[in-house]
Design a protein around this motif. Structure first.
Motif, mmCIF file in Angstrom:
data_model
loop_
_atom_site.group_PDB
_atom_site.id
_atom_site.type_symbol
_atom_site.label_atom_id
_atom_site.label_comp_id
_atom_site.label_asym_id
_atom_site.label_seq_id
_atom_site.Cartn_x
_atom_site.Cartn_y
_atom_site.Cartn_z
ATOM 1 N N ARG A 219 -3.620 9.181 69.006
ATOM 2 C CA ARG A 219 -3.833 7.775 69.302
ATOM 3 C C ARG A 219 -5.231 7.311 68.921
ATOM 4 O O ARG A 219 -5.457 6.128 68.772
ATOM 5 N N ARG A 222 -8.113 7.826 63.271
ATOM 6 C CA ARG A 222 -7.823 6.791 62.294
ATOM 7 C C ARG A 222 -7.366 7.462 60.994
ATOM 8 O O ARG A 222 -7.799 8.557 60.674
ATOM 9 N N LYS A 251 1.622 3.885 59.191
ATOM 10 C CA LYS A 251 0.498 3.241 59.878
ATOM 11 C C LYS A 251 -0.849 3.795 59.405
ATOM 12 O O LYS A 251 -1.653 4.327 60.162
ATOM 13 N N ARG A 253 -4.304 2.903 56.870
ATOM 14 C CA ARG A 253 -5.000 1.780 56.234
ATOM 15 C C ARG A 253 -5.331 2.131 54.788
ATOM 16 O O ARG A 253 -5.582 3.278 54.468
ATOM 17 N N ARG A 304 -10.911 -8.882 55.113
ATOM 18 C CA ARG A 304 -10.963 -9.760 56.273
ATOM 19 C C ARG A 304 -12.292 -9.596 56.994
ATOM 20 O O ARG A 304 -12.884 -8.521 56.990
ATOM 21 N N PHE A 306 -12.856 -9.206 60.036
ATOM 22 C CA PHE A 306 -12.756 -8.153 61.041
ATOM 23 C C PHE A 306 -13.263 -6.835 60.478
ATOM 24 O O PHE A 306 -13.904 -6.042 61.168
ATOM 25 N N GLU B 60 -7.877 -7.860 64.823
ATOM 26 C CA GLU B 60 -6.972 -7.200 63.887
ATOM 27 C C GLU B 60 -5.796 -8.123 63.555
ATOM 28 O O GLU B 60 -5.461 -9.018 64.332
ATOM 29 N N ARG B 61 -5.178 -7.873 62.406
ATOM 30 C CA ARG B 61 -4.002 -8.654 62.000
ATOM 31 C C ARG B 61 -2.834 -8.407 62.937
ATOM 32 O O ARG B 61 -2.685 -7.297 63.450
ATOM 33 N N GLU B 63 0.226 -7.981 62.075
ATOM 34 C CA GLU B 63 1.126 -6.951 61.538
ATOM 35 C C GLU B 63 0.581 -5.556 61.757
ATOM 36 O O GLU B 63 1.314 -4.586 61.639
ATOM 37 N N GLN B 64 -0.740 -5.465 62.036
ATOM 38 C CA GLN B 64 -1.318 -4.120 62.128
ATOM 39 C C GLN B 64 -1.763 -3.802 63.539
ATOM 40 O O GLN B 64 -2.549 -2.894 63.764
ATOM 41 N N ASP B 66 -0.270 -2.354 65.841
ATOM 42 C CA ASP B 66 0.112 -1.045 66.387
ATOM 43 C C ASP B 66 -0.524 0.108 65.611
ATOM 44 O O ASP B 66 -0.191 1.263 65.842
ATOM 45 N N PHE B 67 -1.445 -0.207 64.686
ATOM 46 C CA PHE B 67 -2.174 0.860 64.017
ATOM 47 C C PHE B 67 -3.222 1.418 64.984
ATOM 48 O O PHE B 67 -3.574 0.773 65.956
ATOM 49 N N VAL B 68 -3.751 2.581 64.681
ATOM 50 C CA VAL B 68 -4.848 3.138 65.486
ATOM 51 C C VAL B 68 -6.033 2.182 65.373
ATOM 52 O O VAL B 68 -6.366 1.760 64.275
ATOM 53 N N PRO B 69 -6.662 1.794 66.492
ATOM 54 C CA PRO B 69 -7.735 0.801 66.419
ATOM 55 C C PRO B 69 -8.866 1.289 65.501
ATOM 56 O O PRO B 69 -9.239 2.457 65.520
ATOM 57 N N LEU B 70 -9.403 0.356 64.718
ATOM 58 C CA LEU B 70 -10.405 0.728 63.726
ATOM 59 C C LEU B 70 -11.757 1.035 64.364
ATOM 60 O O LEU B 70 -12.517 1.865 63.885
ATOM 61 N N TYR B 71 -12.078 0.344 65.438
ATOM 62 C CA TYR B 71 -13.367 0.574 66.087
ATOM 63 C C TYR B 71 -13.139 0.968 67.525
ATOM 64 O O TYR B 71 -12.294 0.395 68.206
#
Lengths: 456, 518
Positions: A219, A222, A251, A253, A304, A306, B60-61, B63-64, B66-71
């Motif tokens: 979880r 990344r 999932k 990136r 983006r 973000f 976050e978008r 659509e994304q 449910d991805f693992v959080p980037l930060y």
């Protein structure tokens, strides 16, 4: 009431032990206490280091540089000989463009040359802000960020997001800058075979089964895929639509490196996303350098807000380095203007690439590596002579033959010991819009001649 | 602690470096300040999470999601709650040449620094004490600019190829010969970015099985280069020669950890002037140690080239040493030469090796021609080869400015770190609120300063940093000093407990000692 005797004795022993620990010397594990001072001095006397650098043989192929007198434009003077330039990545011919030069001159008159500071400390000029806005608008993303060195762009972007413990799936043919970025990030690197989506899917499935064993760790781990739009080492493009499907299925990136495809692919030169008609928001980060099509110096990342905003505090090449000299930023803005005003140069470039790709087919001894619309092709030996050194020498003779007859070429240079997957030696052929059809045909026929005389 | 050292005749001039200790009350109050800010940070995060307060972060978008959080949320805690409050002190956009006076674009924020809007007004003639313009070569008129303009119209702005392929212009060869002559070394090589010079060449020089001894406060580029090389890194205390000697002895006597094999080579990484402390490296002692223990020295002169030494040749000349004693002399062209890029100078074998095996030579685009011309012209000016004495005058002016400015600030009662001769002047602020306040108050009075806090400095030692320049005249410095005095009284920044007796106006003489009274 009295405490029992053994209790008092035990406490007494404990107190004495604590006093002993407090006053004893600290215990060092590494100290070899059996060496006397004299022995240590002898060891110091005897130790001989290696020389700082090993000697380099005088005829090493990478040691003797070609000297270019004057500007590296379409007609280039290399080592005293005038040749047609088939070696500089000046795809859109903007290196010698008068409008670009006058925009840079105006900027030089206003700002001088250097910025004398990083972006955080009075090094942010209005030209930088304007260039970032223009790039974001051109690529149709929310935000863009500029770096002052092309190599440092992707090498600083990757470690800003991917840290120790994260997983990165990267193509085997990724360029050296990406490899250095991955090394700096300390993440787990998983290489998949070049452009092989089945191999990538296999790795992703393996990772999925690992995740099911340890969901808590999964979880917070990344995942990233790093690919290039147009690969520098092989000249072909990545299958972006399949990658997008894999992205949403597993999932992960996507980070896309578009140094060669920016200003080349797509109807308006927006790169591989326009070429395939993909929504740009599906790609998390696009990184490119401005040293190829834009004929300036530096690099940029767009995406983006973000994602991009994070690099303003964690991108090492951004925070700890001086900003891009304003004259180079002004040159890039003018180059962007020209790209936006003349969208037909991209198709012209692609037509020329197709022409020379066809013309170079069938040379005995050399094979063409790269897509037909790629402006940076490789010519590799069909059969290797046995060792890389001999292959390099043979290709050098072909290059010298061409240079003597007026076509400037170069071999693709690599650091042989440092690359993860070293590509075979090759001659780099670069196509620009400024080359006329006669010149393209001349180059192709000259290469045929050279191959005939040297390789047979 | 005040050091005035003449260590056994190694130093030919007095070495005055001071790092006054943080007063206890100030340290306590600083911690209290950070504690209050952290509490409020948690409170605001709580309110944002429960939607009581609007969250202004980019997200976050859809659509994304449910991805693992980037930060990680906690990574950004400092950023969201402390940095955001005083964000307007950094990234100030300017729109003129970064000389002694600069024009700044005015920007306002209506939502507490989350977003900025430009009013369109330009604040003119702000005194620039933040740009690294030590010798005043950031000019948009004059010999350097004219030469650069000519080269720009002849060569264009970019190069579009790497050094080993088709990017090696005759201008680059000219520059490298000039740099080698300037430094007094056999040969030199120039690169397009100072940061990249370190991060790409240290891995080419050392690898696994080698040892790097790096100073505590080395720049991020040196740390990155050391990490990428794969060698073992050991850190010695800042500018502390006993710590360095102990590490050298241990390394040679005990060898590599666990296998006990001898090290292949030992490389010492130091900087000429440390930009956050204002301290100068103890070069005579480092060279003595390096010779005794047969190790190699890598000297990063990013801030000291052009700024130290009677003719601007850097820290080696400042101490009167031989440039051949330093194995790798590295520096940048950004600070004193008003251009961009870096260089490495040394013996011919070293430079030949770097030409072949440096990452930058094989994969990175070479320097832009007008930038190269700016360096050539400014370097010739400093050396006096253009026929004028401008270069010499500027080097003298910088030295005078440095000594005057530092002396006056110390007299006023501020805590100033660093060496007496370094043109980088850190003024201690300590408390987090004063960081933002100092920057804003000085801007109100038309002086632009640089303030730095965590993570560039230790958490309680935030500071304001003045970068002096040869372009500053004495009147400008006096104005600045007057304003700093006013702001210092307003914000109560005069922490120093050692009051210096103000010297009578003596001519600047290197053998003058400071008189202190306790």
């Amino acid at each position: 009431f009295q405490a029992p005797a053994y209790h008092l004795i035990l406490e007494g022993i404990l107190i004495l032990w604590i006093i002993r620990l407090l006053f004893s010397k600290t215990y060092k594990l590494q100290e070899r206490s059996d060496l006397t001072l004299k022995e240590k001095e002898e060891l110091i006397e005897e130790w001989q280091p290696e020389p700082l650098v090993p000697p380099v043989p005088k005829d090493h192929p990478a040691l003797n540089y070609n000297i270019v007198s004057g500007p590296p434009t379409h007609i280039i003077t290399v080592n005293g000989k005038e040749c047609i330039n088939f070696a500089s990545f000046n795809f859109l011919g903007l290196l010698n463009n008068e409008k670009v030069k006058s925009a840079a001159q105006a900027s030089l008159k206003k700002y001088g040359v250097g910025t004398c500071g990083p972006r955080g400390f009075y090094g942010t000029f209005d030209v930088h802000l304007e260039l970032e806005e223009r790039l974001a608008k051109f690529m149709r993303t929310e935000e863009a960020i500029i770096y002052s060195y092309g190599f440092a762009t992707i090498a600083s972007a990757i470690p800003a997001y991917s840290k120790r413990g994260d997983i990165v799936f990267v193509d085997e043919a990724a360029c050296f800058a990406i490899q250095k970025g991955l090394q700096a990030s300390r993440s787990n690197i998983k290489l998949f075979k070049h452009n092989d989506m089945a191999d990538l899917e296999r790795l992703l499935k393996e990772q999925e089964t690992e995740d099911q064993k340890n969901p808590r760790k999964a979880r917070v781990t990344r995942r990233f895929i790093v690919v290039e739009g147009l690969y520098m080492n092989t000249g072909d493009i990545c299958p972006l639509p399949e990658l997008i499907k894999l992205k949403y299925k597993y999932k992960v990136r996507i980070f896309l490196e578009e140094s060669l495809s920016f200003g080349v692919l797509g109807e308006h030169g927006r790169g591989i996303t326009e070429h395939f008609g993909i929504n740009i928001d599906d790609i998390d980060l696009i990184s490119a350098n401005m040293e190829n099509s834009l004929a300036s110096i530096g690099g940029f990342c767009c995406g983006r807000s973000f994602i991009i905003d994070h690099q303003r505090l964690s991108g090492q090449g951004y925070c700890f380095s001086a900003s891009l000299p304003p004259l180079l930023a002004a040159a890039a803005i003018e180059a962007l203007n020209i790209m936006e005003d003349n969208p037909d140069i991209f198709q012209t470039l692609r037509d020329k690439c197709e022409r020379i790709h066809k013309a170079l087919q069938g040379i005995s001894g050399l094979k063409v590596v790269g897509e037909s619309f790629s402006p940076a092709l490789h010519l590799q030996l069909e059969e290797s002579c046995g060792s890389r050194e001999n292959d390099v020498k043979l290709l050098k003779r072909v290059v010298d033959y061409c240079m003597n007859s007026g076509i400037a070429l170069t071999q693709a240079r690599y650091l042989e010991k440092e690359e993860k997957c070293l590509p075979p030696p090759s001659i780099r052929v670069v196509v620009t819009v400024e080359q006329t059809e006669q010149e393209l045909d001349k180059a192709a026929s000259l290469l045929k001649e050279a191959a005939q005389s040297v390789l047979n | 602690i005040n050091h005035i050292v003449h260590n056994g005749g190694l130093y030919k001039r007095p070495f005055n470096e001071a790092f006054e200790e943080t007063p206890m009350l100030v340290a306590v109050l600083t911690y209290v300040g950070y504690g209050v800010l952290t509490l409020f940070g948690y409170l605001r995060d709580f309110m944002r999470q429960w939607k009581i307060e609007k969250c202004q972060n980019a997200t976050e978008r859809e659509e994304q999601k449910d991805f693992v959080p980037l930060y990680q949320d906690f990574e950004n805690f400092y950023n969201r709650n402390l940095y955001m409050r005083i964000r307007d002190s950094w990234n100030r956009p300017i729109c003129s040449v970064p000389g002694a006076k600069v024009d700044m674009m005015e920007r306002v924020s209506h939502d507490y620094n989350w977003t900025f809007t430009y009013t369109g007004r330009v604040i003119k003639d702000i005194m620039n004490m933040g740009s690294y313009n030590y010798l005043g070569f950031a000019q948009n008129a004059g010999a350097c600019q004219e030469a650069a303009a000519k080269v720009l119209s002849q060569y264009g702005a970019g190069v579009c190829s790497t050094r080993q392929e088709m990017g090696n212009l005759d201008k680059h060869e000219e520059l490298e010969k000039l740099v080698a002559r300037f430094l007094g070394v056999e040969s030199a090589m120039a690169y397009g970015m100072g940061f990249a010079t370190n991060s790409m060449n240290i891995p080419a020089l050392v690898g696994k099985g080698c040892l790097i001894l790096s100073d505590e406060l080395n720049h991020a580029s040196l740390v990155l280069g050391a990490r990428l090389s794969g060698a073992t890194i050991r850190i010695f205390k800042h500018n502390n020669m006993q710590s360095l000697e102990k590490l050298l002895k241990d390394a040679i006597v005990h060898g590599q950890p666990r296998t006990r094999r001898p090290w292949k080579k030992i490389l010492i990484l130091v900087e000429g002037i440390y930009s956050m402390e204002g301290s100068i490296v103890r070069l005579p002692e480092v060279i003595a140690l390096k010779k005794k223990y047969k190790s190699y020295l890598y000297l990063d002169e990013a801030h000291s080239i052009g700024a130290l030494g009677p003719t601007g040749r850097g820290v080696v000349e400042y101490f009167g040493l031989n440039p051949e004693d330093v194995d790798v002399m590295m520096g940048t062209f950004t600070k004193s030469f008003g251009a961009a890029g870096g260089y490495i100078g040394g013996k011919k074998e070293l430079i030949d090796y770097l030409r072949t095996y440096s990452h930058s030579a094989a994969y990175a685009t070479s320097m832009s021609p007008p930038v190269v011309e700016q360096i050539i012209t400014s370097m010739k000016c400093i050396m006096g080869e253009d026929g004028t004495t401008i270069g010499e005058a500027r080097v003298q002016q910088l030295a005078e400015n440095t000594r005057y400015f530092r002396r006056r600030l110390k007299e006023m009662g501020f805590i100033i770190y660093g060496n007496e001769d370094s043109p980088v002047v850190p003024l201690m602020l300590y408390m987090p609120a004063k960081i933002g306040a100092f920057g804003r108050e000085m801007l109100k009075r038309n002086i632009g300063v640089v303030v730095v806090g965590f993570p560039a400095t230790p958490i309680i030692e935030s500071r304001a940093r003045f970068c002096l320049s040869a372009a500053h005249t004495k009147e400008m410095l006096d104005t600045a000093l007057k304003e700093v005095n006013e702001v210092g009284d307003l914000l109560q920044l005069k922490y120093s407990r050692r009051r210096l007796v103000p010297l009578l106006d003596r001519p600047f003489d290197e053998t003058t000692y400071e008189e202190t009274e306790d």
